[in-house]
Design a protein around this motif. Structure first.
Motif, short mmCIF file in Angstrom:
data_model
loop_
_atom_site.label_atom_id
_atom_site.label_comp_id
_atom_site.label_asym_id
_atom_site.label_seq_id
_atom_site.Cartn_x
_atom_site.Cartn_y
_atom_site.Cartn_z
N THR A 118 -69.73 -32.52 14.69
CA THR A 118 -69.20 -31.12 14.33
C THR A 118 -70.56 -30.31 14.29
O THR A 118 -70.48 -29.16 14.82
N SER A 121 -71.95 -29.71 17.77
CA SER A 121 -71.38 -28.88 18.35
C SER A 121 -71.68 -27.44 18.06
O SER A 121 -71.75 -26.46 18.88
N GLU A 122 -71.64 -27.22 16.81
CA GLU A 122 -72.17 -25.88 16.10
C GLU A 122 -73.42 -25.42 16.58
O GLU A 122 -73.68 -24.34 17.01
N SER A 125 -73.25 -24.54 20.21
CA SER A 125 -72.63 -23.14 20.58
C SER A 125 -73.68 -21.90 20.19
O SER A 125 -73.93 -21.00 20.87
#
Length: 131
Positions: A118, A121-122, A125
């Protein structure tokens, strides 16, 4: 005992043993009639000690100082003990730092699916948004 046998017994390379002799970490080694080093028990014990201290992270200069005190300075026990205590403190500090890193990695591994993916992934981004 010749240098090959000492190397096998102590797991210290011949080049290191010769260096220890040159630097005075081990006493001068007698040579036999064929001019081959003939190590006695004292030299082997000193090699073992030097290996343990180097494995413990003791610097060569500190090891030489310790050996000098041991071999040449009367009533130097307090100085010798202080050097050993300091080396132990240094090792414990390194161990504690290493343990913190191990604990951090263990946390990341244990929480890889639920947390790490998680967070990564952040971060990806955010990095892509800045482009």
């Amino acid at each position: 005992m010749n240098i090959k046998e000492v190397t096998a017994q102590t797991s210290v390379p011949a080049s290191t043993i010769r260096y220890y002799e040159k630097e005075g970490i081990i006493p001068p080694v007698n040579r036999n009639s064929a001019n081959v080093r003939d190590f006695d028990d004292h030299a082997i014990r000193r090699i073992d000690f030097a290996k343990k201290m180097r494995d413990a992270g003791m610097e060569i200069s500190t090891l030489k100082q310790y050996i000098h005190l041991f071999d040449n300075v009367e009533n130097s026990e307090d100085q010798q003990l202080a050097m050993l205590v300091e080396q132990k403190r240094i090792m414990e500090e390194k161990r504690d730092k290493m343990q913190k890193a191990i604990d951090h990695l263990a946390y990341k591994i244990e929480n890889f699916d639920s947390h790490m993916l998680t967070v990564e992934s952040e971060l990806k981004s955010v990095a892509q948004d800045k482009k």
